[in-house]
Design a protein around this motif. Structure first.
Motif, PDB file in Angstrom:
ATOM      1  N   VAL B 145       0.836  -1.204   0.000  1.00 61.64           N
ATOM      2  CA  VAL B 145       0.000   0.000   0.000  1.00 61.64           C
ATOM      3  C   VAL B 145       0.870   1.254   0.000  1.00 61.64           C
ATOM      4  N   PHE B 146       1.954   1.246   0.775  1.00 63.07           N
ATOM      5  CA  PHE B 146       2.833   2.415   0.830  1.00 63.07           C
ATOM      6  C   PHE B 146       3.444   2.687  -0.551  1.00 63.07           C
ATOM      7  N   VAL B 147       3.956   1.647  -1.210  1.00 60.75           N
ATOM      8  CA  VAL B 147       4.583   1.843  -2.523  1.00 60.75           C
ATOM      9  C   VAL B 147       3.544   2.327  -3.534  1.00 60.75           C
ATOM     10  N   LEU B 148       2.359   1.716  -3.513  1.00 62.58           N
ATOM     11  CA  LEU B 148       1.333   2.114  -4.482  1.00 62.58           C
ATOM     12  C   LEU B 148       0.890   3.559  -4.261  1.00 62.58           C
ATOM     13  N   HIS B 149       0.722   3.957  -2.997  1.00 63.59           N
ATOM     14  CA  HIS B 149       0.197   5.305  -2.716  1.00 63.59           C
ATOM     15  C   HIS B 149       1.290   6.368  -2.713  1.00 63.59           C
TER      16      HIS B 149
END
Lengths: 219, 208
Positions: B145-149
């Motif tokens: 989620v961190f990488v995507l956002h």
């Protein structure tokens, strides 16, 4: 202005992280060094992470080379897309003259056979006989259905000679491709793709004959 | 039309017919994002290459089933994230769901409450190396989620579709990921300060 707590700041962080905080949060941050530190840290993390976006690089070319080879091996792609498109157009024009069900059956058989002909099987295995037996077993019910359909179609032939001539021509095309598939399965019985296409070719012929018979009965 | 200029929708249609040039066009359009996602998730170029290849292979095997219900890039990213998560699960030796790949607060099960310490500020001390190192230590679910956002710039509704979770879940995972990163970066800062002190003390001891 209503005062807010550290917990409120934390709960509402996501709603304003990318922008300036609302005035009540700003007032809290002014008086609370802990929350100010937290917000500064999270903003710094977010800033650094978003700077990575500009650093996206092309994947090494060997990935595509290897991927393409794998896709070819699995028979999922074929070269010369434009040449294939031109051939399809030629067949399309020719087949446009034929009755619709025959067109559908023959066209599908052509696609199946085309994809099959371009599939490149992997290494030959020693247990070809076992594969061949398995292939024959798996297509047995279909071949039985095919025989039944052909019997029904024979009576239709007798009653509708003009239409039957055209349909027989189309069936001959499908039969040619079935023969091609059968030959390939004989040569490389371990090739699962080949067996799948042969099975599908039988199924298409059975469907085609069923449609023809139905068409004859409705006349 | 030159295949380098093929619009994505046309390339998808042709790829569904097995056209090699169309496959290559789709690969060229999306490989940077997929490779970057894999690289940020695993932090290792060799593994990222393998995962990129695996994600595209799965995509091309299934392309005939793509009906356009979601954006093509979302579909591709979902496959890529799943490929990476599977790899990370195998690495950790456990079969776990996305929810289990996070670190809930031990007492409440909710996000950890950390209101910060005014004496240690990360601002100015975060760089690519220490942040990447911290990201690598995140649990897989947080990391995705961190990488995507924060890295790739996806919105929560898109992440929810990619990760097949709720928007609330995506927001919650991101918050936990950022808080965990902050902890990890603080730990790294403290370790570095300790090492610097030891080195200084050794140096001054040597002078005596």
């Amino acid at each position: 202005m209503a005062t807010i707590t550290c917990k409120d700041v934390l709960d509402r962080l996501d709603s304003w992280m990318g922008d300036d905080p609302p005035s009540d949060v700003q007032a809290h941050l002014h008086n609370c060094p802990n929350c100010r530190s937290l917000v500064d840290d999270l903003k710094a993390i977010r800033r650094e992470a978003s700077s990575w976006r500009a650093e996206e690089i092309e994947a090494p070319s060997r990935i595509w080379t290897s991927l393409k080879s794998q896709l070819e091996q699995e028979g999922l792609i074929h070269e010369n897309g434009r040449a294939d498109a031109a051939k399809t157009a030629w067949f399309g024009g020719w087949l446009a003259e034929l009755p619709r069900p025959a067109l559908a059956g023959a066209y599908l058989a052509l696609l199946i056979a085309g994809a099959f002909a371009l599939s490149r099987p992997a290494n030959k295995q020693a247990n070809e006989a076992r594969w061949l037996a398995a292939s024959e077993d798996s297509t047995l019910p279909l071949r039985a259905q095919l025989t039944a359909e052909q019997d029904s179609f024979a009576s239709f032939n007798n009653e509708n000679p003009a239409v039957a001539a055209s349909l027989n021509k189309n069936l001959a095309i499908v039969d040619n491709y079935i023969a091609l598939c059968e030959k390939s399965v004989q040569e490389e019985p371990q090739n699962e793709v080949a067996r799948d296409y042969l099975y599908e070719a039988y199924r298409q012929k059975a469907d085609l004959l069923a449609q023809m018979t139905e068409r004859g009965e409705n006349r | 039309m030159d295949t380098d200029e093929l619009p994505e929708a046309e390339a998808i249609r042709l790829a569904q017919q097995g056209n090699a040039s169309a496959f290559e066009r789709l690969y060229r359009l999306h490989n940077r994002r997929v490779y970057s996602l894999c690289l940020r998730m695993v932090g290792n170029t060799a593994e990222a290459e393998d995962l990129t290849q695996e994600a595209f292979l799965q995509l091309f095997r299934k392309i005939a089933t793509f009906r356009g219900e979601s954006a093509f890039s979302t579909w591709l990213h979902r496959l890529a994230v799943n490929v990476v998560l599977m790899k990370l699960r195998k690495k950790s030796g456990t079969e776990t769901s996305l929810d289990e790949m996070t670190e809930p607060d031990e007492e409440s099960g909710g996000p950890r409450r950390d209101f910060g310490t005014p004496d240690l500020r990360l601002s100015g001390s975060i760089d690519r190396v220490n942040l990447q190192r911290a990201v690598e230590q995140l649990p897989p679910g947080y990391k995705a989620v961190f990488v995507l956002h924060d890295v790739q710039g996806y919105e929560h509704n898109e992440i929810a579709e990619i990760m097949q979770c709720s928007i609330g879940n995506s927001k919650s995972q991101l918050h936990k990921a950022r808080m965990r990163l902050r902890e990890l970066l603080h730990e790294a800062m403290r370790d570095k300060a300790r090492e610097d002190r030891k080195a200084a003390s050794a140096e001054s001891g040597g002078e005596d």
